[in-house]
Design a protein around this motif. Structure first.
Motif, PDB file in Angstrom:
ATOM      1  N   LEU A 142     -35.014  -4.266 -32.643  1.00  0.00           N
ATOM      2  CA  LEU A 142     -36.119  -3.321 -32.483  1.00  0.00           C
ATOM      3  C   LEU A 142     -37.466  -4.011 -32.691  1.00  0.00           C
ATOM      4  O   LEU A 142     -38.439  -3.715 -31.985  1.00  0.00           O
ATOM      5  CB  LEU A 142     -35.950  -2.160 -33.466  1.00  0.00           C
ATOM      6  CG  LEU A 142     -34.808  -1.194 -33.142  1.00  0.00           C
ATOM      7  CD1 LEU A 142     -34.568  -0.235 -34.307  1.00  0.00           C
ATOM      8  CD2 LEU A 142     -35.103  -0.418 -31.861  1.00  0.00           C
ATOM      9  N   LEU A 143     -37.533  -4.915 -33.656  1.00  0.00           N
ATOM     10  CA  LEU A 143     -38.762  -5.685 -33.841  1.00  0.00           C
ATOM     11  C   LEU A 143     -39.045  -6.547 -32.617  1.00  0.00           C
ATOM     12  O   LEU A 143     -40.203  -6.692 -32.199  1.00  0.00           O
ATOM     13  CB  LEU A 143     -38.647  -6.563 -35.091  1.00  0.00           C
ATOM     14  CG  LEU A 143     -38.614  -5.827 -36.433  1.00  0.00           C
ATOM     15  CD1 LEU A 143     -38.348  -6.802 -37.572  1.00  0.00           C
ATOM     16  CD2 LEU A 143     -39.918  -5.083 -36.676  1.00  0.00           C
ATOM     17  N   ALA A 144     -37.983  -7.109 -32.042  1.00  0.00           N
ATOM     18  CA  ALA A 144     -38.139  -7.896 -30.814  1.00  0.00           C
ATOM     19  C   ALA A 144     -38.651  -7.022 -29.675  1.00  0.00           C
ATOM     20  O   ALA A 144     -39.506  -7.449 -28.884  1.00  0.00           O
ATOM     21  CB  ALA A 144     -36.809  -8.536 -30.436  1.00  0.00           C
ATOM     22  N   LEU A 145     -38.133  -5.799 -29.597  1.00  0.00           N
ATOM     23  CA  LEU A 145     -38.586  -4.860 -28.570  1.00  0.00           C
ATOM     24  C   LEU A 145     -40.084  -4.602 -28.686  1.00  0.00           C
ATOM     25  O   LEU A 145     -40.826  -4.681 -27.691  1.00  0.00           O
ATOM     26  CB  LEU A 145     -37.806  -3.549 -28.696  1.00  0.00           C
ATOM     27  CG  LEU A 145     -38.296  -2.369 -27.858  1.00  0.00           C
ATOM     28  CD1 LEU A 145     -38.164  -2.657 -26.380  1.00  0.00           C
ATOM     29  CD2 LEU A 145     -37.527  -1.096 -28.229  1.00  0.00           C
ATOM     30  N   ALA A 146     -40.549  -4.283 -29.887  1.00  0.00           N
ATOM     31  CA  ALA A 146     -41.969  -3.978 -30.090  1.00  0.00           C
ATOM     32  C   ALA A 146     -42.853  -5.179 -29.783  1.00  0.00           C
ATOM     33  O   ALA A 146     -43.852  -5.065 -29.050  1.00  0.00           O
ATOM     34  CB  ALA A 146     -42.193  -3.489 -31.518  1.00  0.00           C
ATOM     35  N   CYS A 147     -42.502  -6.331 -30.348  1.00  0.00           N
ATOM     36  CA  CYS A 147     -43.328  -7.527 -30.154  1.00  0.00           C
ATOM     37  C   CYS A 147     -43.324  -7.987 -28.702  1.00  0.00           C
ATOM     38  O   CYS A 147     -44.367  -8.332 -28.137  1.00  0.00           O
ATOM     39  CB  CYS A 147     -42.835  -8.659 -31.051  1.00  0.00           C
ATOM     40  SG  CYS A 147     -43.108  -8.385 -32.818  1.00  0.00           S
ATOM     41  N   ALA A 148     -42.144  -7.979 -28.076  1.00  0.00           N
ATOM     42  CA  ALA A 148     -42.049  -8.434 -26.691  1.00  0.00           C
ATOM     43  C   ALA A 148     -42.752  -7.468 -25.743  1.00  0.00           C
ATOM     44  O   ALA A 148     -43.328  -7.895 -24.729  1.00  0.00           O
ATOM     45  CB  ALA A 148     -40.588  -8.586 -26.295  1.00  0.00           C
ATOM     46  N   ALA A 149     -42.714  -6.169 -26.046  1.00  0.00           N
ATOM     47  CA  ALA A 149     -43.406  -5.195 -25.202  1.00  0.00           C
ATOM     48  C   ALA A 149     -44.907  -5.433 -25.220  1.00  0.00           C
ATOM     49  O   ALA A 149     -45.579  -5.381 -24.177  1.00  0.00           O
ATOM     50  CB  ALA A 149     -43.090  -3.782 -25.668  1.00  0.00           C
TER      51      ALA A 149
ATOM     52  N   ALA B 239     -36.561 -11.010 -23.086  1.00  0.00           N
ATOM     53  CA  ALA B 239     -36.910 -11.294 -21.693  1.00  0.00           C
ATOM     54  C   ALA B 239     -36.978 -10.007 -20.872  1.00  0.00           C
ATOM     55  O   ALA B 239     -37.916  -9.804 -20.085  1.00  0.00           O
ATOM     56  CB  ALA B 239     -35.885 -12.253 -21.092  1.00  0.00           C
ATOM     57  N   LEU B 240     -35.996  -9.129 -21.066  1.00  0.00           N
ATOM     58  CA  LEU B 240     -35.975  -7.862 -20.324  1.00  0.00           C
ATOM     59  C   LEU B 240     -37.176  -6.995 -20.682  1.00  0.00           C
ATOM     60  O   LEU B 240     -37.856  -6.453 -19.800  1.00  0.00           O
ATOM     61  CB  LEU B 240     -34.678  -7.114 -20.625  1.00  0.00           C
ATOM     62  CG  LEU B 240     -34.518  -5.730 -19.979  1.00  0.00           C
ATOM     63  CD1 LEU B 240     -34.464  -5.853 -18.467  1.00  0.00           C
ATOM     64  CD2 LEU B 240     -33.263  -5.032 -20.510  1.00  0.00           C
ATOM     65  N   THR B 241     -37.463  -6.876 -21.975  1.00  0.00           N
ATOM     66  CA  THR B 241     -38.585  -6.056 -22.426  1.00  0.00           C
ATOM     67  C   THR B 241     -39.910  -6.599 -21.925  1.00  0.00           C
ATOM     68  O   THR B 241     -40.771  -5.855 -21.452  1.00  0.00           O
ATOM     69  CB  THR B 241     -38.604  -5.973 -23.954  1.00  0.00           C
ATOM     70  OG1 THR B 241     -37.367  -5.448 -24.430  1.00  0.00           O
ATOM     71  CG2 THR B 241     -39.751  -5.104 -24.439  1.00  0.00           C
TER      72      THR B 241
ATOM     73  N   SER C 126     -42.304  -4.524 -19.383  1.00  0.00           N
ATOM     74  CA  SER C 126     -43.607  -4.101 -19.916  1.00  0.00           C
ATOM     75  C   SER C 126     -44.763  -4.621 -19.073  1.00  0.00           C
ATOM     76  O   SER C 126     -45.842  -4.012 -19.055  1.00  0.00           O
ATOM     77  CB  SER C 126     -43.765  -4.581 -21.364  1.00  0.00           C
ATOM     78  OG  SER C 126     -42.790  -3.995 -22.196  1.00  0.00           O
ATOM     79  N   ALA C 127     -44.559  -5.737 -18.395  1.00  0.00           N
ATOM     80  CA  ALA C 127     -45.625  -6.305 -17.581  1.00  0.00           C
ATOM     81  C   ALA C 127     -45.957  -5.425 -16.378  1.00  0.00           C
ATOM     82  O   ALA C 127     -47.088  -5.448 -15.880  1.00  0.00           O
ATOM     83  CB  ALA C 127     -45.243  -7.706 -17.109  1.00  0.00           C
ATOM     84  N   ILE C 128     -44.973  -4.628 -15.913  1.00  0.00           N
ATOM     85  CA  ILE C 128     -45.209  -3.836 -14.697  1.00  0.00           C
ATOM     86  C   ILE C 128     -45.031  -2.332 -14.899  1.00  0.00           C
ATOM     87  O   ILE C 128     -45.433  -1.543 -14.047  1.00  0.00           O
ATOM     88  CB  ILE C 128     -44.284  -4.294 -13.556  1.00  0.00           C
ATOM     89  CG1 ILE C 128     -42.813  -4.263 -13.990  1.00  0.00           C
ATOM     90  CG2 ILE C 128     -44.666  -5.682 -13.084  1.00  0.00           C
ATOM     91  CD1 ILE C 128     -41.840  -4.632 -12.894  1.00  0.00           C
ATOM     92  N   LEU C 129     -44.453  -1.911 -16.037  1.00  0.00           N
ATOM     93  CA  LEU C 129     -44.211  -0.485 -16.242  1.00  0.00           C
ATOM     94  C   LEU C 129     -44.905   0.066 -17.485  1.00  0.00           C
ATOM     95  O   LEU C 129     -44.586   1.155 -17.933  1.00  0.00           O
ATOM     96  CB  LEU C 129     -42.698  -0.225 -16.344  1.00  0.00           C
ATOM     97  CG  LEU C 129     -41.915  -0.366 -15.042  1.00  0.00           C
ATOM     98  CD1 LEU C 129     -40.422  -0.277 -15.291  1.00  0.00           C
ATOM     99  CD2 LEU C 129     -42.334   0.711 -14.047  1.00  0.00           C
ATOM    100  N   THR C 130     -45.821  -0.654 -18.058  1.00  0.00           N
ATOM    101  CA  THR C 130     -46.576  -0.331 -19.274  1.00  0.00           C
ATOM    102  C   THR C 130     -45.689  -0.325 -20.514  1.00  0.00           C
ATOM    103  O   THR C 130     -44.599   0.250 -20.519  1.00  0.00           O
ATOM    104  CB  THR C 130     -47.341   1.014 -19.195  1.00  0.00           C
ATOM    105  OG1 THR C 130     -46.427   2.101 -19.208  1.00  0.00           O
ATOM    106  CG2 THR C 130     -48.195   1.086 -17.946  1.00  0.00           C
ATOM    107  N   ASN C 131     -46.186  -0.951 -21.553  1.00  0.00           N
ATOM    108  CA  ASN C 131     -45.380  -1.199 -22.759  1.00  0.00           C
ATOM    109  C   ASN C 131     -44.984   0.068 -23.506  1.00  0.00           C
ATOM    110  O   ASN C 131     -43.852   0.179 -23.996  1.00  0.00           O
ATOM    111  CB  ASN C 131     -46.118  -2.155 -23.699  1.00  0.00           C
ATOM    112  CG  ASN C 131     -47.493  -1.655 -24.105  1.00  0.00           C
ATOM    113  OD1 ASN C 131     -48.038  -0.722 -23.517  1.00  0.00           O
ATOM    114  ND2 ASN C 131     -48.067  -2.269 -25.126  1.00  0.00           N
TER     115      ASN C 131
ATOM    116  N   ALA D  15     -41.312 -16.613 -26.322  1.00  0.00           N
ATOM    117  CA  ALA D  15     -40.451 -17.614 -26.958  1.00  0.00           C
ATOM    118  C   ALA D  15     -40.702 -17.663 -28.469  1.00  0.00           C
ATOM    119  O   ALA D  15     -39.756 -17.822 -29.261  1.00  0.00           O
ATOM    120  CB  ALA D  15     -40.710 -18.988 -26.332  1.00  0.00           C
ATOM    121  N   LEU D  16     -41.950 -17.495 -28.859  1.00  0.00           N
ATOM    122  CA  LEU D  16     -42.291 -17.477 -30.279  1.00  0.00           C
ATOM    123  C   LEU D  16     -41.647 -16.292 -30.988  1.00  0.00           C
ATOM    124  O   LEU D  16     -41.161 -16.420 -32.122  1.00  0.00           O
ATOM    125  CB  LEU D  16     -43.810 -17.432 -30.446  1.00  0.00           C
ATOM    126  CG  LEU D  16     -44.343 -17.328 -31.878  1.00  0.00           C
ATOM    127  CD1 LEU D  16     -43.989 -18.587 -32.664  1.00  0.00           C
ATOM    128  CD2 LEU D  16     -45.854 -17.104 -31.876  1.00  0.00           C
TER     129      LEU D  16
END
Length: 404
Positions: free
Chosen positions: A138-145, A101-103, A107-112, A186-187
């Motif tokens: 880390l995988l969550a970070l990349a995908c969520a970004a 959620a944080l990532t 990423s939506a406003i500060l570029t991924n 969520a996915l």
């Protein structure tokens, strides 16, 4: 001369596919720059035509947003927030949801790319210090970004390019893109929980000290106020987005705390050079009639890129072959009007999770992990990236079919 232009064009995009020039330490940016130089030196395009091809508003908007992101990085914002989240006592699956959620929001406003660059090293160390397996996070970070950045027209470079080139409405795109992006986040959580349900912890290891800048409350508050004002202006003000971003950057550069060279050092200059070079290369190709030839042969093969489904699928495939920014630059000349803008943005961005080299954000995370001794292989990434990509693209495609 036409053959020369086409040859250079093919060589440049082949280097996009290969990640650079094989045998040389020349990455995608270097290859694109060399291509632009060859076209100018060989008179494949005139200097005036090259200057006219450069989309200055896109570059100005991208630069301005990079400066805003640098303010948060220098102010220690990322480290402060991430430590508060990761060090809080919660179950691994709950922590995973918080990281996603944080990532996604940042990423939506500060570029991924900027978010991954700032967060990945610290997230790796915090997980190891807490005896958590850092790989799923880390995988969550990349995908969520990647998915979070698809929600706005300022979340990543390709969306900025699409929004400026097609003059998309910031608010309308936000309304269209937000639902599939939320479902995509969520996915990500669901897939990673399924894959790593029994692999949350690791054996105790040596603690690694934090190397993040100290948290500066005033500078973070200053950046937050400017960013919020900027987003509000994007949504409601009639002024050009690139001018708003440059004004925000100018205000932030007027600082008694951070040297301007420190801020400029965090600007992704190679990305700006890549944009400029590809603008020139694509313009030369189009002037030589290459795009008309390509479109006629594509249509003859029964593939009409003016139709939503072929364009959606073609964008996703091409984004994984040559990376999303070059793919969008290749496809924009064949897109008429703004109706396909959301399709291009969502497809190119969501496709970036498929393989490691599908997006710069993935590469940043994997490289940051490697530097602290964490290996994320293509196979490891693919176990999460492939189902997340296919699922999120299916969600986005279905949503676009419903609303457009």
């Amino acid at each position: 001369m036409i053959a020369y232009v086409i040859l250079v064009y093919i060589a440049v995009y082949l280097s996009m596919l290969l990640g650079g020039i094989p045998g040389l330490r020349v990455d995608r940016t270097g290859a694109a720059l060399l291509g632009a130089i060859l076209l100018l030196a060989g008179q494949g395009i005139t200097e005036q035509q090259a200057l006219n091809s450069i989309d200055v508003p896109t570059l100005a908007l991208l630069f301005g947003l990079m400066v805003v992101s640098a303010q948060f990085q220098l102010g220690g914002f990322y480290g402060y927030v991430l430590q508060r989240v990761v060090l809080y006592d919660m179950a691994p699956a709950t922590l995973l949801a918080a990281v996603i959620a944080l990532t996604g929001a940042l990423s939506a406003i500060l570029t991924n790319d900027v978010v991954c660059l700032a967060v990945a090293p610290l997230l790796s160390r915090l997980c190891l210090n807490k005896r958590l397996n850092p790989v799923p996070f880390l995988l969550a970070l990349a995908c969520a970004a990647n998915i979070g950045s698809a929600a706005t027209l300022i979340g990543n470079p390709q969306n900025i390019l699409i929004g400026e080139s097609l003059q998309l409405s910031f608010n309308r795109y936000l309304l269209i893109a937000t639902p599939p992006c939320l479902l995509g986040l969520a996915l990500v959580w669901w897939v990673i929980v399924k894959v790593y349900r029994d692999q949350w912890t690791v054996a105790p290891g040596e603690s690694s000290p934090s190397e993040e800048p100290p948290f500066n409350r005033w500078q973070t508050l200053k950046g937050t106020v400017i960013l919020l004002l900027l987003v509000v202006c994007f949504m409601f003000a009639p002024w050009p987005r690139e001018l708003l971003a440059l004004c925000a950057a100018g205000v932030l550069l007027l600082s008694r705390t951070f040297y301007s060279r420190s801020v400029m050092g965090l600007v992704d200059w190679p990305l700006l050079v890549l944009f400029i070079s590809l603008f020139i290369v694509n313009e030369a190709f189009q002037l030589a009639g290459g795009m008309d030839w390509l479109m006629s042969h594509t249509a003859a093969a029964g593939i009409s890129l003016s139709e939503p489904v072929p364009l959606f699928v073609g964008t996703a495939v091409l984004s994984n072959l040559v990376s999303n920014v070059p793919a969008i630059m290749l496809l924009l000349p064949v897109v008429e009007g703004s109706s396909m803008g959301a399709l291009l943005a969502l497809s190119s961005t969501l496709a970036g999770n498929f393989i490691i080299v599908g997006s710069v954000a993935n590469i940043i995370v994997v490289e940051a992990a490697r530097q602290v001794g964490i290996k994320i292989s293509f196979r490891t990434h693919a176990r999460v990236g492939i189902p997340v990509t296919l699922g999120s693209l299916l969600i986005a495609g279905g949503w676009l079919w419903l609303v457009t």
